[in-house]
Scaffold this motif. Structure first.
Motif, short mmCIF file in Angstrom:
data_model
loop_
_atom_site.label_atom_id
_atom_site.label_comp_id
_atom_site.label_asym_id
_atom_site.label_seq_id
_atom_site.Cartn_x
_atom_site.Cartn_y
_atom_site.Cartn_z
N ALA A 725 0.80 -1.20 0.15
CA ALA A 725 -0.15 -0.04 -0.03
C ALA A 725 0.89 1.06 -0.03
O ALA A 725 1.89 1.25 0.77
N ASN A 726 0.61 2.31 -0.80
CA ASN A 726 0.91 3.44 -0.74
C ASN A 726 0.33 4.62 0.16
O ASN A 726 -0.97 4.67 -0.49
N ALA A 727 0.84 5.36 0.92
CA ALA A 727 -0.06 6.18 1.61
C ALA A 727 0.61 7.53 1.24
O ALA A 727 1.99 7.80 1.40
N GLU A 728 -0.11 8.74 0.73
CA GLU A 728 0.22 9.88 0.65
C GLU A 728 -0.62 10.90 1.38
O GLU A 728 -1.93 11.07 0.80
N PHE A 729 -0.31 11.75 2.32
CA PHE A 729 -1.10 12.67 2.93
C PHE A 729 -0.29 14.03 2.53
O PHE A 729 0.81 14.26 2.97
N GLN A 730 -0.90 14.98 2.07
CA GLN A 730 -0.42 16.27 1.90
C GLN A 730 -1.55 17.17 2.23
O GLN A 730 -2.83 17.10 2.09
N GLY A 731 -1.00 18.74 2.56
CA GLY A 731 -1.90 19.58 3.12
C GLY A 731 -1.26 20.77 2.41
O GLY A 731 -0.11 20.97 2.56
N GLY A 732 -2.11 21.64 2.00
CA GLY A 732 -1.50 22.83 1.18
C GLY A 732 -2.50 24.09 1.63
O GLY A 732 -3.69 23.95 1.85
N LEU A 733 -1.72 25.13 1.73
CA LEU A 733 -2.10 26.40 2.06
C LEU A 733 -2.02 27.67 0.99
O LEU A 733 -0.60 27.60 0.66
N ALA A 734 -3.00 28.08 0.59
CA ALA A 734 -2.73 29.44 -0.20
C ALA A 734 -3.14 30.68 0.79
O ALA A 734 -4.01 30.55 1.60
N ILE A 735 -1.97 31.53 0.68
CA ILE A 735 -2.14 32.36 1.78
C ILE A 735 -1.97 33.73 1.21
O ILE A 735 -0.80 33.86 0.20
N ASP A 736 -2.37 34.79 1.74
CA ASP A 736 -2.17 36.33 1.40
C ASP A 736 -2.17 37.07 2.44
O ASP A 736 -3.36 37.22 3.02
N ILE A 737 -1.21 37.63 3.06
CA ILE A 737 -1.00 38.51 4.34
C ILE A 737 -0.50 39.85 3.74
O ILE A 737 0.53 39.96 3.21
N SER A 738 -1.40 40.86 3.92
CA SER A 738 -1.05 42.07 3.62
C SER A 738 -1.04 42.87 5.33
O SER A 738 -1.95 42.70 5.96
N GLY A 739 -0.58 44.30 5.06
CA GLY A 739 -0.61 45.04 6.31
C GLY A 739 -0.29 46.33 5.87
O GLY A 739 0.38 46.79 4.72
N GLY A 740 -1.00 47.37 6.34
CA GLY A 740 -0.84 48.69 6.04
C GLY A 740 -0.74 49.74 7.39
O GLY A 740 -1.29 49.26 8.33
N MET A 741 -0.42 50.98 7.04
CA MET A 741 -0.61 51.93 8.06
C MET A 741 -0.73 53.25 7.50
O MET A 741 -0.05 53.60 6.39
N GLU A 742 -1.80 54.00 7.81
CA GLU A 742 -2.21 55.24 7.60
C GLU A 742 -2.31 56.31 8.39
O GLU A 742 -2.78 55.90 9.61
N VAL A 743 -1.67 57.46 8.32
CA VAL A 743 -1.84 58.43 9.31
C VAL A 743 -2.38 59.54 8.86
O VAL A 743 -2.09 60.42 7.75
N SER A 744 -3.58 60.12 9.34
CA SER A 744 -4.00 61.46 8.76
C SER A 744 -3.91 62.62 10.11
O SER A 744 -4.53 62.41 10.92
N LEU A 745 -3.05 63.43 9.44
CA LEU A 745 -2.80 64.72 10.57
C LEU A 745 -3.96 65.57 10.66
O LEU A 745 -4.42 65.96 11.73
N TRP A 746 -4.89 65.39 9.70
CA TRP A 746 -5.91 66.56 9.58
C TRP A 746 -6.85 66.01 10.61
O TRP A 746 -7.49 66.75 11.58
N TYR A 747 -7.19 64.64 10.49
CA TYR A 747 -8.14 64.11 11.59
C TYR A 747 -7.47 63.75 12.95
O TYR A 747 -8.10 63.08 13.76
#
Length: 862
Positions: A725-747
């Motif tokens: 018997a051949n056993a194959e277990f695979q797990g895959g992940l598609a990932i998209d991580i983004s980050g941002g920073m905004e500063v509003s001096l006015w507000y």
């Protein structure tokens, strides 16, 4: 011992069957897929050593029938109307029915004789019958060779019955598989093999064997597969048979009877699986390339296609792989690089090294994707590390040079985990990264080596981290302190603890707030003493105002979440001086909070959010962590840390103590599946900050995007029946991580966001493939999810208003089970079942104080 009572001139007629079944772990025989091979086996004595009746040569002849094992209607029965000859073909049938000989000594197989040219699968079936004849009549443990390999076997003898239990985990075979380094993402198995012999006057009347293998995904044990193999040999009759041959020894007797018979060994040999009409890698790629475009990355079809492509790449040559890389669209190419690198075969690594030109700084995206996939590799070898080591000499981009060194640290860690710490390349790379920080004056290079060491988790790096934790450069301190936190507590010596406490209490010099916060985290996570905890509690109230609030929040979180330090904390808090009202009523906006994301019977996912502000209301450090735990093992699944400094000049505020001369800077650093990635800079320096300030669109910056092979388990299970018997277990992940920073001096408002999108698929495949019939099953689950973490700060007044939101959208979860049987003629039986559900989204509860703040922030927007 065994057949010493096999009489001359007698023919013993046995009936023999072997069957194999595959199903989910709790499946019944009726619902399984599989087949049965049954035959009549005739056994007679060919020769016996005159001086030892326990030394004998026997001959076995059989005729064969192949049929289904589960009750099926004619329409669903693939064997309906088939004869053994139509299934096997004339040549194989003749080979299977050709006599073979077994030399038994004291009831054990000493040699196994058959025609060399017979197909391996046929020889293995015969070996399965021979292995069933091994028995001894006294109890005890022995090491035996049989079709499964060289195994430890225990015999228990009782009145007329012997039970043989084989310890399958001890079997040594030529074919080995591989498995994931990370236990939480791994696969674990249980197996058993028991044969019961009924003896009469020391002769086998019957032998019944049952062997079971169960493989399950650790984090979700219902995703599992079961293989059951049974053999039975029963004496039906004995009648007059041929004479015993004369001869001095076994070899000469065998030669005189049939010179084509050779001793070939009883252990199973490798069966090459022929693939008739299989797709080439290029044909497979053409059929799935749409699923590798960036738009598909948040859907489950992406990781599913990724896992299937990896299976094809693992069978392909370097040139076939290069053809796919060269024909891919520009947008799909990064995802193809993920798949090729994750395949981890010599051909796939060669193809990548030929395809990428590290001297070209414009190839940054593909080069980094290759490096990250090496960092996440499920079972890297020395050659992968060597390739990284060689390529670092001819790199065009500074960022890639940093990534190469940082990822080499991760590969060193995985190789050391598997006992490869003394391999020549590992020794060389360890030397380079351990000596690196002291051999350069360039700040970014020191940080690069420290991050590589943080990934390597080498015990010999602890003194280095201890030294750099007290450095004058804040970045070195935070990397070193966060690295110390990743080590096993047993490795953190009293000397290291003293250093960390010195940093927190500023005994030698003033440190930035985020450095002190990181030091406090190490103190609390390193099994602190009563005095250490008491001193930290006594410091609260005398810290810079936001650090006061952060430390208070940290203490409450440790108590609320019952972390390991909570016991000693409670003890110290009984002492009223350190736990008085004044200390515990500090205002501020910083906080630390942990909670559960998901809890199942097999795994627990927790998150933590720590946020530290400067006294003027600008973010100083935000740290989001997700941990997975299963069966006592822990995985640091994700960490996204955003750091900012020197922003006070923007809002004409006064910097905190020890932070007066800091250059304006904001950046983000990610750690994914225990691998620290290269940090990303949003801006550095005042002029860079100003130009970004006025052009900041709030567009998030991508931190990690791609396909990751999480679970990777491949195993060959040699059954005692001779089937494989051949056993194959695979797990895959598609990932998209983004980050941002905004500063509003006015507000007078700032916003940081971290968006995590992902889709995950885990599949388990088990196949039992003979040349003439194939049976198998696939069990899988898939899900798509997105998690957003947004922090809004209004700093027009103090204490400023902070609102943190952590939202998980509604997400689908599906499970599938497929079982099949098929013949080379194309006739097949397939059974499919699936189950889909929608799991509701939620906003994760943070502390009450945060909920009140969010109300005020959103009220003030109107």
């Amino acid at each position: 011992s065994l057949i010493h009572l096999l009489n001359n001139e007698r023919l013993y007629k046995f009936s023999y069957t072997t069957e194999v079944l595959v199903d989910r772990a709790k499946g019944s025989k009726d619902g399984s897929a599989g087949y049965r091979i049954s035959s009549d086996v005739d056994v007679n004595l060919v020769w016996r050593d005159p001086s030892s009746k326990d030394d004998q040569l026997i001959q076995l002849i059989s005729n064969v029938k192949i049929e289904n094992v589960a009750p099926r209607s004619a329409k669903k029965n693939i064997f309906q109307g088939a004869t053994t000859q139509s299934l096997l073909g004339e040549k194989k049938l003749a080979a299977l029915e050709r006599p073979f000989m077994v030399h038994l000594k004291n009831g054990k197989v000493s040699s196994f004789y058959c025609y060399k040219a017979e197909p391996a699968s046929i020889k293995n079936l015969k070996r399965g019958v021979a292995s069933l004849l091994q028995v001894q009549s006294r109890s005890g443990k022995v090491i035996e060779n049989d079709v499964s390999g060289r195994c430890t076997v225990e015999y228990k003898a009782a009145q007329g019955q012997v039970t043989r239990t084989k310890a399958l985990e001890t079997c040594k075979t030529a074919e080995t598989g591989f498995t994931t380094y990370i236990q939480v993402l791994g696969v674990s198995g249980e197996s058993s093999s028991v044969t019961v012999f009924i003896l009469e006057d020391g002769f086998i009347k019957s032998a019944i064997a049952k062997e079971t293998h169960i493989l399950a995904v650790n984090a979700r044990r219902t995703t599992a597969a079961k293989i059951v193999s049974r053999q039975s040999l029963t004496l039906v009759a004995n009648e007059t048979g041929p004479f015993e041959a004369a001869g001095k020894n076994v070899a000469s007797v065998v030669k005189s009877l049939d010179e084509k018979l050779f001793a070939v060994g009883v252990t199973a040999e490798k069966v090459k699986s022929q693939c008739k009409g299989c797709q080439s890698l290029f044909e497979h790629w053409q059929a799935v390339q749409k699923q590798f475009e960036p738009d598909s990355l948040s859907k489950a079809i992406a990781p599913r296609s990724f896992l299937a492509l990896i299976q094809s790449i693992r069978k392909a040559s370097k040139d076939e792989i290069l053809q796919v890389l060269k024909s891919s669209s520009k947008t799909a190419l990064p995802q193809v690089v993920d798949a090729v690198t994750s395949s981890q075969t010599p051909a796939s690594l060669d193809a990548m090294l030929q395809f990428l030109n590290f001297a070209d700084p414009k190839g940054l995206v593909l080069q980094e994707r290759f490096l990250y996939a090496c960092g996440f590799a499920s079972h890297p070898n020395e050659r992968m590390l060597q390739a990284l080591d060689i390529s670092k000499g001819k790199i065009g981009s500074k960022d890639i040079k940093e990534s190469v060194v940082i990822i080499m640290g991760a590969v060193v860690h995985k190789l050391c985990q598997k006992g490869g710490c003394e391999l020549p390349t590992v020794v060389e790379v360890k030397k380079m990264i351990l000596e690196g920080p002291d051999n350069t004056q360039v700040e970014s290079d020191v940080q690069m080596y420290l991050l590589a060491l943080k990934n390597s988790l080498l015990p010999e790096a602890i003194p280095l981290f201890s030294k750099y934790a007290e450095s004058e450069v804040g970045a070195y301190c935070t990397v070193s302190l966060t690295a110390l936190q990743r080590y096993d507590v047993a490795l953190i010596t009293d000397e290291v603890k003293q250093t960390v406490n010195r940093v927190y209490h500023q005994n030698r010099r003033v440190y930035e707030k985020n450095v002190r916060a990181a030091a406090a985290d190490v103190v609390f996570s390193s099994n602190p003493s009563y005095m250490e905890v008491k001193n930290v509690l006594l410091s609260i109230g005398n810290l810079p105002k936001e650090l006061n609030k952060y430390m208070l929040s940290k203490v409450k979180d440790i108590l609320h979440f019952e972390m390991p330090a909570s016991k000693i904390l409670r003890q110290a808090m009984k002492d009223m001086i350190s736990h008085n009202y004044d200390r515990f009523s500090k205002v501020g906006s910083s906080s630390a909070f942990s909670g559960f994301m998901a809890r199942t019977a097999d795994a627990t996912t927790t998150y933590s959010l720590d946020i530290l502000y400067s006294g003027s209301g600008v973010l100083r450090r935000s740290n989001m962590n997700i941990y997975g735990a299963s069966n006592g093992a822990l995985l640091h699944g994700l960490q996204v840390a955003i750091e900012a400094q020197g922003m006070e000049s923007l809002i004409a505020a006064k910097p905190d103590e020890g932070e007066e001369d800091l250059e304006s800077f904001a950046g983000m650093s990610a750690l994914l599946f225990d691998v620290q990635l290269r940090p990303v800079t949003f801006f550095k320096g005042y002029s860079d900050l100003m130009s970004k300030m006025f052009s900041m669109s709030g567009e998030p910056m991508n931190v990690v995007k791609g396909l990751i092979l999480l679970t990777d388990h491949s195993q060959v299970i040699q059954l005692q029946s001779g089937l494989k018997a051949n056993a194959e277990f695979q797990g895959g992940l598609a990932i998209d991580i983004s980050g941002g920073m905004e500063v509003s001096l006015w507000y007078r408002e700032s916003k940081t966001s971290v968006n995590n999108k992902g889709a995950m698929v885990v599949t388990g495949n088990v196949t039992v493939d003979m040349d003439f019939v194939r049976t198998g099953m696939e069990v899988s689950f898939e899900t798509e999810a997105s998690l957003d973490f947004i922090t809004t700060v209004q700093f027009s007044e103090y204490p400023f208003l902070v609102c943190m939101q952590m939202d998980k959208t509604t997400f689908p979860f599906s499970e599938f089970l497929t079982k099949y049987e098929s013949l080379p003629s194309g006739k097949s039986y397939v059974s499919r079942r699936g189950h889909k559900q929608l799991l509701p989204g939620s906003e994760f509860p943070l502390h009450q104080e945060n909920s009140n703040m969010c109300k005020r922030v959103f009220d003030s927007d109107w």
